[in-house]
Scaffold this motif. Structure first.
Motif, short mmCIF file in Angstrom:
data_model
loop_
_atom_site.label_atom_id
_atom_site.label_comp_id
_atom_site.label_asym_id
_atom_site.label_seq_id
_atom_site.Cartn_x
_atom_site.Cartn_y
_atom_site.Cartn_z
N SER A 19 -3.11 3.95 3.35
CA SER A 19 -2.57 4.18 2.01
C SER A 19 -2.89 5.60 1.58
O SER A 19 -4.03 6.05 1.70
CB SER A 19 -3.15 3.18 1.01
N LEU A 36 0.83 -1.21 0.00
CA LEU A 36 0.00 0.00 0.00
C LEU A 36 0.86 1.25 0.00
O LEU A 36 0.44 2.30 -0.48
CB LEU A 36 -0.92 0.02 1.22
N ASP A 43 -3.33 -4.79 -4.01
CA ASP A 43 -3.64 -4.49 -2.61
C ASP A 43 -4.36 -3.16 -2.48
O ASP A 43 -5.25 -3.02 -1.64
CB ASP A 43 -2.35 -4.50 -1.78
N LYS A 44 -4.01 -2.19 -3.29
CA LYS A 44 -4.71 -0.90 -3.26
C LYS A 44 -6.16 -1.08 -3.72
O LYS A 44 -7.07 -0.47 -3.16
CB LYS A 44 -3.96 0.11 -4.13
N ARG A 45 -6.38 -1.91 -4.72
CA ARG A 45 -7.75 -2.19 -5.18
C ARG A 45 -8.57 -2.86 -4.09
O ARG A 45 -9.75 -2.55 -3.91
CB ARG A 45 -7.73 -3.06 -6.43
N TYR A 99 -4.71 -0.79 8.10
CA TYR A 99 -4.09 -0.50 6.80
C TYR A 99 -4.20 1.00 6.54
O TYR A 99 -5.22 1.60 6.82
CB TYR A 99 -4.80 -1.25 5.68
N PRO A 142 -4.81 5.81 -2.67
CA PRO A 142 -4.70 4.53 -3.36
C PRO A 142 -5.40 4.51 -4.72
O PRO A 142 -4.95 3.81 -5.63
CB PRO A 142 -5.36 3.54 -2.40
N SER A 143 -6.46 5.29 -4.89
CA SER A 143 -7.19 5.27 -6.16
C SER A 143 -6.35 5.78 -7.32
O SER A 143 -6.60 5.43 -8.47
CB SER A 143 -8.48 6.08 -6.04
N THR A 152 -5.48 10.27 2.74
CA THR A 152 -4.95 9.00 3.24
C THR A 152 -6.14 8.17 3.68
O THR A 152 -6.99 8.64 4.44
CB THR A 152 -4.00 9.23 4.43
N TYR A 153 -6.23 6.95 3.18
CA TYR A 153 -7.28 6.01 3.56
C TYR A 153 -6.77 5.19 4.74
O TYR A 153 -5.67 4.67 4.70
CB TYR A 153 -7.58 5.05 2.41
N THR A 194 -4.00 2.49 -8.82
CA THR A 194 -4.58 1.16 -9.01
C THR A 194 -4.34 0.62 -10.42
O THR A 194 -4.73 -0.49 -10.73
CB THR A 194 -6.09 1.16 -8.73
#
Length: 194
Positions: free
Chosen positions: A161, A126, A177-179, A159, A164-165, A145-146, A168
């Motif tokens: 990230s 991530l 992993d980001k998906r 987790y 992340p979008s 940040t997610y 992907t």
């Protein structure tokens, strides 16, 4: 996203035939004490499963975190915590009512995530952006940040990230992993939208 919405509409129909039961989750870490959410939310069930969703723009400040709590008796509760960026301001905790008819959708999505291995995410992937992302550093400095967490008893998994979008695409390291993280967070977020 349309597939996720369709899935969330179909799942409750399939779930009515199943008794809700907290599935076995492969947690990444063990703590020395029961998670702090048991006390914070005044939960009587120390083995309740707590799911946490947070999106932050500023480092270390998550202005709003959403929580879904699954109980062994089949009930589901939601909470929202609002934190202020001001150090002296108090944290506000709000319990949000979940209608009984929506319980099955919450349970079905949780079971789907466990059965499909959606919680099996590699945190190191991530954080990986790869060489292609270096040119984006200045452009994405204001991104989100997610943060996603699972807590049960003394076990937990968290987790994080950054944006992340944006990464992907199959060309970026860790895209799978980001998906997964996006799928899980958006799925739970969709459930909480009344």
């Amino acid at each position: 996203m349309k597939n996720l919405l369709l899935l969330l509409n179909i799942i409750p129909i399939l779930a009515f035939s199943q008794a809700p039961e907290i599935p076995k989750i492969d947690f990444k870490t063990n703590a020395e004490e029961v998670n702090r959410y048991v006390d914070l939310f005044g939960l009587k069930d120390a083995e309740a499963l707590v799911v946490r969703l947070a999106y932050s723009i500023l480092p270390h400040i998550e202005p709003e975190s959403n929580y879904i709590v699954y109980f062994k008796n089949g009930k589901v509760r939601r909470y929202r915590i609002n934190e202020s960026a001001q150090p002296m301001a108090s944290t506000k905790i709000k319990r949000i009512r979940v209608k009984k008819k929506k319980y099955s959708a919450y349970w079905a999505f949780l079971n789907l995530c466990v059965s499909e291995g959606k919680f099996n995410i590699d945190q190191s992937q991530l954080a990986t952006l790869g060489e292609k992302a270096n040119s984006w550093k200045n452009a994405i400095s204001g991104g989100q940040t997610y943060t996603f967490g699972l807590y049960q008893g003394e076990n937990y998994t968290e987790y994080k990230s950054f944006l992340p979008s944006m990464f992907t695409d199959e060309e970026y390291p860790g895209f799978e992993d980001k998906r997964k993280l996006i799928y899980v967070m958006e799925g739970f977020k969709t459930l909480t939208e009344d």
